[in-house]
Design a protein around this motif. Structure first.
Motif, PDB file in Angstrom:
ATOM      1  N   GLY A  64       0.810  -1.219   0.000  1.00  0.00           N
ATOM      2  CA  GLY A  64       0.000   0.000   0.000  1.00  0.00           C
ATOM      3  C   GLY A  64       0.840   1.264   0.000  1.00  0.00           C
ATOM      4  O   GLY A  64       0.479   2.263  -0.617  1.00  0.00           O
ATOM      5  N   LEU A  65       1.989   1.223   0.684  1.00  0.00           N
ATOM      6  CA  LEU A  65       2.846   2.408   0.751  1.00  0.00           C
ATOM      7  C   LEU A  65       3.645   2.656  -0.522  1.00  0.00           C
ATOM      8  O   LEU A  65       3.876   3.800  -0.900  1.00  0.00           O
ATOM      9  CB  LEU A  65       3.824   2.276   1.929  1.00  0.00           C
ATOM     10  N   TYR A  66       4.079   1.596  -1.191  1.00  0.00           N
ATOM     11  CA  TYR A  66       5.047   1.747  -2.274  1.00  0.00           C
ATOM     12  C   TYR A  66       4.512   1.454  -3.670  1.00  0.00           C
ATOM     13  O   TYR A  66       5.251   1.600  -4.633  1.00  0.00           O
ATOM     14  CB  TYR A  66       6.273   0.862  -2.011  1.00  0.00           C
ATOM     15  N   GLN A  67       3.264   1.029  -3.797  1.00  0.00           N
ATOM     16  CA  GLN A  67       2.778   0.719  -5.135  1.00  0.00           C
ATOM     17  C   GLN A  67       2.574   1.992  -5.952  1.00  0.00           C
ATOM     18  O   GLN A  67       2.197   3.044  -5.426  1.00  0.00           O
ATOM     19  CB  GLN A  67       1.516  -0.133  -5.086  1.00  0.00           C
ATOM     20  N   SER A 112       9.691  -2.423  -9.570  1.00  0.00           N
ATOM     21  CA  SER A 112      11.028  -2.496  -8.981  1.00  0.00           C
ATOM     22  C   SER A 112      11.070  -1.849  -7.604  1.00  0.00           C
ATOM     23  O   SER A 112      11.668  -2.391  -6.669  1.00  0.00           O
ATOM     24  CB  SER A 112      12.029  -1.813  -9.898  1.00  0.00           C
ATOM     25  N   ALA A 113      10.440  -0.684  -7.465  1.00  0.00           N
ATOM     26  CA  ALA A 113      10.451   0.017  -6.180  1.00  0.00           C
ATOM     27  C   ALA A 113       9.739  -0.814  -5.105  1.00  0.00           C
ATOM     28  O   ALA A 113      10.194  -0.882  -3.959  1.00  0.00           O
ATOM     29  CB  ALA A 113       9.781   1.378  -6.324  1.00  0.00           C
ATOM     30  N   LEU A 114       8.664  -1.433  -5.477  1.00  0.00           N
ATOM     31  CA  LEU A 114       7.919  -2.266  -4.534  1.00  0.00           C
ATOM     32  C   LEU A 114       8.735  -3.500  -4.137  1.00  0.00           C
ATOM     33  O   LEU A 114       8.765  -3.874  -2.959  1.00  0.00           O
ATOM     34  CB  LEU A 114       6.584  -2.687  -5.143  1.00  0.00           C
ATOM     35  N   GLN A 115       9.416  -4.099  -5.099  1.00  0.00           N
ATOM     36  CA  GLN A 115      10.263  -5.248  -4.791  1.00  0.00           C
ATOM     37  C   GLN A 115      11.378  -4.871  -3.828  1.00  0.00           C
ATOM     38  O   GLN A 115      11.683  -5.612  -2.895  1.00  0.00           O
ATOM     39  CB  GLN A 115      10.870  -5.825  -6.066  1.00  0.00           C
ATOM     40  N   VAL A 116      11.977  -3.689  -4.038  1.00  0.00           N
ATOM     41  CA  VAL A 116      13.042  -3.223  -3.148  1.00  0.00           C
ATOM     42  C   VAL A 116      12.492  -3.002  -1.741  1.00  0.00           C
ATOM     43  O   VAL A 116      13.134  -3.352  -0.753  1.00  0.00           O
ATOM     44  CB  VAL A 116      13.701  -1.941  -3.703  1.00  0.00           C
ATOM     45  N   ALA A 117      11.301  -2.435  -1.637  1.00  0.00           N
ATOM     46  CA  ALA A 117      10.703  -2.192  -0.323  1.00  0.00           C
ATOM     47  C   ALA A 117      10.427  -3.508   0.408  1.00  0.00           C
ATOM     48  O   ALA A 117      10.699  -3.633   1.607  1.00  0.00           O
ATOM     49  CB  ALA A 117       9.413  -1.389  -0.481  1.00  0.00           C
ATOM     50  N   LEU A 121      18.487  -4.623  -8.061  1.00  0.00           N
ATOM     51  CA  LEU A 121      17.271  -3.866  -8.370  1.00  0.00           C
ATOM     52  C   LEU A 121      17.502  -2.362  -8.199  1.00  0.00           C
ATOM     53  O   LEU A 121      17.021  -1.559  -9.005  1.00  0.00           O
ATOM     54  CB  LEU A 121      16.121  -4.317  -7.473  1.00  0.00           C
ATOM     55  N   LEU A 122      18.244  -1.979  -7.152  1.00  0.00           N
ATOM     56  CA  LEU A 122      18.539  -0.557  -6.947  1.00  0.00           C
ATOM     57  C   LEU A 122      19.407  -0.008  -8.071  1.00  0.00           C
ATOM     58  O   LEU A 122      19.230   1.138  -8.504  1.00  0.00           O
ATOM     59  CB  LEU A 122      19.212  -0.337  -5.590  1.00  0.00           C
ATOM     60  N   GLY A 123      20.343  -0.813  -8.562  1.00  0.00           N
ATOM     61  CA  GLY A 123      21.165  -0.393  -9.696  1.00  0.00           C
ATOM     62  C   GLY A 123      20.323  -0.166 -10.936  1.00  0.00           C
ATOM     63  O   GLY A 123      20.532   0.794 -11.692  1.00  0.00           O
ATOM     64  N   TYR A 124      19.351  -1.035 -11.159  1.00  0.00           N
ATOM     65  CA  TYR A 124      18.442  -0.888 -12.290  1.00  0.00           C
ATOM     66  C   TYR A 124      17.630   0.394 -12.174  1.00  0.00           C
ATOM     67  O   TYR A 124      17.517   1.170 -13.126  1.00  0.00           O
ATOM     68  CB  TYR A 124      17.510  -2.101 -12.357  1.00  0.00           C
ATOM     69  N   ARG A 129      15.676   5.456 -13.732  1.00  0.00           N
ATOM     70  CA  ARG A 129      14.946   6.607 -13.182  1.00  0.00           C
ATOM     71  C   ARG A 129      15.688   7.156 -11.969  1.00  0.00           C
ATOM     72  O   ARG A 129      15.322   6.860 -10.823  1.00  0.00           O
ATOM     73  CB  ARG A 129      13.535   6.172 -12.784  1.00  0.00           C
ATOM     74  N   PRO A 130      16.735   7.971 -12.193  1.00  0.00           N
ATOM     75  CA  PRO A 130      17.550   8.465 -11.065  1.00  0.00           C
ATOM     76  C   PRO A 130      16.758   9.238 -10.012  1.00  0.00           C
ATOM     77  O   PRO A 130      17.054   9.144  -8.826  1.00  0.00           O
ATOM     78  CB  PRO A 130      18.585   9.363 -11.733  1.00  0.00           C
ATOM     79  N   GLN A 131      15.748   9.991 -10.425  1.00  0.00           N
ATOM     80  CA  GLN A 131      14.954  10.760  -9.472  1.00  0.00           C
ATOM     81  C   GLN A 131      14.168   9.834  -8.555  1.00  0.00           C
ATOM     82  O   GLN A 131      14.118  10.034  -7.339  1.00  0.00           O
ATOM     83  CB  GLN A 131      13.997  11.708 -10.216  1.00  0.00           C
ATOM     84  N   ASP A 132      13.565   8.797  -9.113  1.00  0.00           N
ATOM     85  CA  ASP A 132      12.832   7.819  -8.306  1.00  0.00           C
ATOM     86  C   ASP A 132      13.771   7.079  -7.361  1.00  0.00           C
ATOM     87  O   ASP A 132      13.390   6.739  -6.244  1.00  0.00           O
ATOM     88  CB  ASP A 132      12.119   6.802  -9.207  1.00  0.00           C
ATOM     89  N   TYR A 133      14.995   6.833  -7.815  1.00  0.00           N
ATOM     90  CA  TYR A 133      15.999   6.160  -6.982  1.00  0.00           C
ATOM     91  C   TYR A 133      16.283   6.977  -5.729  1.00  0.00           C
ATOM     92  O   TYR A 133      16.289   6.443  -4.616  1.00  0.00           O
ATOM     93  CB  TYR A 133      17.270   5.952  -7.798  1.00  0.00           C
ATOM     94  N   GLN A 134      16.505   8.270  -5.899  1.00  0.00           N
ATOM     95  CA  GLN A 134      16.798   9.132  -4.750  1.00  0.00           C
ATOM     96  C   GLN A 134      15.630   9.156  -3.762  1.00  0.00           C
ATOM     97  O   GLN A 134      15.830   9.086  -2.551  1.00  0.00           O
ATOM     98  CB  GLN A 134      17.116  10.561  -5.225  1.00  0.00           C
TER      99      GLN A 134
END
Length: 89
Positions: A13-16, A25-30, A66-69, A74-79
């Motif tokens: 719910g927080l990261y989708q 990818s962001a959800l998998q990292v979370a 996954l973080l490297g990907y 998407r560098p902004q999303d990474y930060q």
């Protein structure tokens, strides 16, 4: 030693990104980060549990890839993601 269903749903719910997102990818990292912190706490108590330590190292490697990907695509999303998760210094 996996996440409870309630905890997993809370993280989703927080990261989708959108309503039906279950594997971005962001959800998998979370999800990996939550699992890594859970295993880290387990290993503080059970220092000789080498099979769990190996599993932890595999999860850390997967999160790193996954973080490297995300950083490449998407560098902004990474930060934003590392700030939200509180990882990487």
């Amino acid at each position: 030693m996996s996440l409870t269903q309630e905890k997993k749903q809370e993280i989703i719910g927080l990261y989708q990104i959108h309503e039906t997102d279950t594997g971005s990818s962001a959800l998998q990292v979370a999800l990996l980060s939550a699992r890594i912190s859970q295993l880290t706490e387990h290993l503080k108590i059970n220092k000789k549990d080498h099979s769990s330590r190996r599993g932890l190292l595999k999860l850390i490697g997967q999160r790193k890839r996954l973080l490297g990907y995300i950083k490449r695509k998407r560098p902004q999303d990474y930060q934003e993601l590392i700030k939200k998760l509180g990882i990487r210094g």
